[in-house]
Scaffold this active site. Structure first.
Site, PDB file in Angstrom:
ATOM      1  N   ASP A 221       0.845  -1.039  -0.126  1.00  0.00           N
ATOM      2  CA  ASP A 221       0.090   0.110  -0.006  1.00  0.00           C
ATOM      3  C   ASP A 221       0.858   0.996   0.007  1.00  0.00           C
ATOM      4  O   ASP A 221       1.513   1.538   0.902  1.00  0.00           O
ATOM      5  CB  ASP A 221      -0.861  -0.183   0.998  1.00  0.00           C
ATOM      6  CG  ASP A 221      -2.012   1.044   1.207  1.00  0.00           C
ATOM      7  OD1 ASP A 221      -1.909   2.035   0.359  1.00  0.00           O
ATOM      8  OD2 ASP A 221      -3.083   0.842   1.911  1.00  0.00           O
ATOM      9  N   GLU A 223      -0.137   4.207  -0.856  1.00  0.00           N
ATOM     10  CA  GLU A 223      -1.114   5.272  -1.000  1.00  0.00           C
ATOM     11  C   GLU A 223      -1.785   5.588  -2.375  1.00  0.00           C
ATOM     12  O   GLU A 223      -1.175   5.737  -3.331  1.00  0.00           O
ATOM     13  CB  GLU A 223      -0.665   6.854  -0.205  1.00  0.00           C
ATOM     14  CG  GLU A 223      -1.735   7.566   0.033  1.00  0.00           C
ATOM     15  CD  GLU A 223      -3.020   7.056   0.786  1.00  0.00           C
ATOM     16  OE1 GLU A 223      -3.846   6.486   0.051  1.00  0.00           O
ATOM     17  OE2 GLU A 223      -2.727   7.404   1.735  1.00  0.00           O
ATOM     18  N   ASP A 299      -5.823   6.461   5.335  1.00  0.00           N
ATOM     19  CA  ASP A 299      -6.776   7.373   5.800  1.00  0.00           C
ATOM     20  C   ASP A 299      -7.760   6.839   6.908  1.00  0.00           C
ATOM     21  O   ASP A 299      -8.840   7.451   7.028  1.00  0.00           O
ATOM     22  CB  ASP A 299      -7.624   8.003   4.560  1.00  0.00           C
ATOM     23  CG  ASP A 299      -7.928   6.803   3.799  1.00  0.00           C
ATOM     24  OD1 ASP A 299      -8.103   5.453   4.378  1.00  0.00           O
ATOM     25  OD2 ASP A 299      -8.636   7.005   2.561  1.00  0.00           O
ATOM     26  N   HIS A 417     -25.243 -13.388  11.318  1.00  0.00           N
ATOM     27  CA  HIS A 417     -25.497 -12.113  11.899  1.00  0.00           C
ATOM     28  C   HIS A 417     -25.333 -10.885  10.604  1.00  0.00           C
ATOM     29  O   HIS A 417     -24.678 -11.294   9.895  1.00  0.00           O
ATOM     30  CB  HIS A 417     -24.248 -11.661  12.900  1.00  0.00           C
ATOM     31  CG  HIS A 417     -22.910 -11.653  12.435  1.00  0.00           C
ATOM     32  ND1 HIS A 417     -22.386 -10.509  11.963  1.00  0.00           N
ATOM     33  CD2 HIS A 417     -22.072 -12.714  12.693  1.00  0.00           C
ATOM     34  CE1 HIS A 417     -21.048 -11.020  11.654  1.00  0.00           C
ATOM     35  NE2 HIS A 417     -20.952 -12.123  12.124  1.00  0.00           N
ATOM     36  N   PHE A 420     -25.059  -6.917  12.887  1.00  0.00           N
ATOM     37  CA  PHE A 420     -24.904  -7.673  14.570  1.00  0.00           C
ATOM     38  C   PHE A 420     -26.298  -8.004  14.638  1.00  0.00           C
ATOM     39  O   PHE A 420     -26.424  -8.045  16.052  1.00  0.00           O
ATOM     40  CB  PHE A 420     -24.291  -6.182  15.020  1.00  0.00           C
ATOM     41  CG  PHE A 420     -22.934  -5.929  14.701  1.00  0.00           C
ATOM     42  CD1 PHE A 420     -21.873  -6.651  14.595  1.00  0.00           C
ATOM     43  CD2 PHE A 420     -22.754  -4.602  13.953  1.00  0.00           C
ATOM     44  CE1 PHE A 420     -20.525  -6.320  13.818  1.00  0.00           C
ATOM     45  CE2 PHE A 420     -21.533  -4.279  13.438  1.00  0.00           C
ATOM     46  CZ  PHE A 420     -20.368  -5.051  13.370  1.00  0.00           C
ATOM     47  N   HIS A 463     -29.206 -11.857  23.818  1.00  0.00           N
ATOM     48  CA  HIS A 463     -30.554 -11.502  23.438  1.00  0.00           C
ATOM     49  C   HIS A 463     -30.785 -10.094  24.211  1.00  0.00           C
ATOM     50  O   HIS A 463     -30.380  -9.869  25.304  1.00  0.00           O
ATOM     51  CB  HIS A 463     -31.464 -12.544  24.102  1.00  0.00           C
ATOM     52  CG  HIS A 463     -31.519 -12.766  25.510  1.00  0.00           C
ATOM     53  ND1 HIS A 463     -32.296 -12.073  26.408  1.00  0.00           N
ATOM     54  CD2 HIS A 463     -30.546 -13.643  26.261  1.00  0.00           C
ATOM     55  CE1 HIS A 463     -31.688 -12.330  27.848  1.00  0.00           C
ATOM     56  NE2 HIS A 463     -30.635 -13.386  27.553  1.00  0.00           N
TER      57      HIS A 463
END
Ligand code: AHR
Ligand code: AHR
Length: 470
Positions: A221, A223, A299, A417, A420, A463
């Site tokens: 990477d 940028e 970033d 999920h 979530f 729950h």
């Protein structure tokens, strides 16, 4: 007799050379570590200081985890006892180089993280158990939203200065989001332009460069681009990686950089690219800033996932031969897998998942259509309700060491999920579905078993208002 003891001394000397830890090897090669991060082990033979800090959920206190002996494997038993019956997060990954270039919870950048003030999340301390030479240790399991950073670093490369870096990663834990990185980045947590980063990237992102096959790949990477070679597009010499444990290396100096990798559990490194800097503008000379990131982009792009076990950054461009001896040392550390479950389930069994909270313990995890909820079920309940609250334990769709829960009355559909929230969905065979539908089983935080998300190991079946979440 005399010659026998001479031989013994000769063997001992050879043994200790082979054992020299990565940062001893880099130092001997004239390219010393300026940052050394490893939650699994010490990266200098003489290092006895802390490897990482954990914080537990029960009372918010912290503890440092150190090696068992100088240069040794982390004391995972100390973590296990500190975190017994509660949850733990990795709060600091200490720098072993003596420069205090520790990694902390990453702050908000151009992109916000999910934690307070836009910080990124901290990693669960138990998401990435392994063994090194048979001794248990824990890596850093980075879920999307997780990241570490230090913007006030000493000794790392800036401008066009030479540097090297390596990381030992889980080659099977990745995604296509930006960017599971380890290395040199901006001090401002924002994208300040081409050439302002030089970091190891691992994953199957295809927005910028790619290698051969469908990934995941080791890339650099730099940028505004993940580079597999000189071209910002594709380098077919950069292979898709299938190793469970993978050593990735990136190094750079004026108008020269290299990408090297190999199986961290055996064998040597290969060079995927070594040559001139990218031809597109801004990467020659480089404009490095010297901050250190883990698990995120420069970033603070934080959608990526991956697992980090150990890694270093050096001052100076390490030689291939020093890197070969570092790889030999990593192989000699004998990284191996160990169970993700402390309270295993039996694949093939049909189970009911009973709520244990006082006042709710007549309830079981059930579904009504796609909604996963808790319902009161007893031996006199109708067969339909009993089936809605019965689950077949399957081998984990996203990780075969853990489990998936297939609906008894809707075969082919599994608890997963999404944002979530637990849902019952048909397996669509995507990588995301399989990972969202994979859960590990640990000794209950209160009693019985606690079921943890494989991909978000800081999150557990729970729950709330009788609806299922992680
Ligand atoms: O270079 C790829 C990514 O682009 C960087 O990590 C990030 O800062 C930017 O979004
Ligand atoms: O449940 C958390 C995440 O939400 C899942 O991993 C993803 O599929 C969805 O965006």
């Amino acid at each position: 007799m005399r010659s026998k003891s001479n031989i013994a001394i000769g063997l001992a000397a050879t043994g200790s050379l082979v054992a020299a830890a990565p940062c001893d090897l880099y130092k001997n090669g004239g390219t010393p570590c300026v940052a050394a991060h490893g939650t699994t082990r010490a990266l200098y033979d003489a290092y006895t200081g802390p490897l990482y800090q954990i914080k537990r959920g029960s009372d918010g206190t912290t503890a440092d985890i150190s090696p068992l002996s100088a240069g040794g494997v982390a004391n995972a038993a100390a973590q296990d006892s500190f975190c017994k019956s509660t949850t733990c997060l990795i709060t600091i990954i200490y720098d072993q180089s003596g420069r205090a270039n520790h990694l902390y919870q990453a702050p908000k950048g151009a992109f916000s993280g999910p934690d307070v003030n836009g910080n990124d999340n901290l990693a669960s301390a138990i998401g990435a158990p392994v063994t090194l030479n048979g001794k248990k240790a824990y890596g850093v399991f980075v879920s999307p939203g997780t990241g570490y950073r230090n913007d006030e670093v000493s000794g790392t490369a800036t401008g066009d200065q030479p540097e090297g870096m390596y990381a030992v990663l889980d080659g099977t834990h990745y995604n296509d989001a930006c960017c599971f990185d380890y290395g040199n980045a901006e001090v401002s947590n924002t994208d300040t332009g081409n050439g302002h980063m030089e970091a190891i990237y691992y994953g199957n992102n295809t927005i910028w460069g790619t290698g051969s096959g469908s990934g995941p790949w080791l890339m650099a990477d730099l940028e505004n681009g993940l580079f597999s070679g000189q071209s910002p597009a594709q380098n077919t010499a950069d292979p898709s990686i299938y190793n469970r444990f993978f050593t990735g290396m990136v190094k750079g100096k004026p108008n020269q950089w290299a990408l090297r990798g190999g199986n961290a559990a055996s064998g040597a490194l290969s060079t995927y690219y070594s040559g001139a800097r990218p031809t597109v503008g801004g990467y020659n000379p480089m404009s490095l800033e010297g901050a250190i990131i883990l698990g995120i982009g420069g970033d603070n792009s934080n959608g990526a996932q991956g697992t980090f076990y150990e890694g270093v950054m050096t001052s100076g461009y390490p030689s291939d031969s020093v890197e070969a001896s570092v790889q030999a040392n990593i192989v000699a550390a004998k990284y191996a897998t160990t169970s993700l479950n402390t309270a295993p389930l039996t694949v093939g069994n049909k189970v009911s998942i009973k709520v244990t909270s006082p006042g709710y313990d007549t309830r079981y995890l059930a579904h009504s259509g796609a909604t996963v909820n808790t319902q009161v079920v007893s031996s006199s309940s109708a067969t339909a309700l009993k089936q809605q609250s019965s689950w077949t334990v399957r081998t984990g769709l996203g990780n075969s060491d853990c489990y998936s829960f297939e609906s008894v009355d809707t075969p082919g559909s599994f608890i997963r999920h999404y944002n979530f929230v637990l849902q019952l969905n048909k397996n669509d065979n995507t990588k995301a579905f399989k990972e969202d539908a994979t859960f590990c089983s640990q000794t209950g935080l209160a009693t019985g078993n606690t079921i943890r998300s494989w991909s978000y190991p800081a999150k557990f079946f729970r729950h709330y208002n009788n609806v299922g979440y992680i």
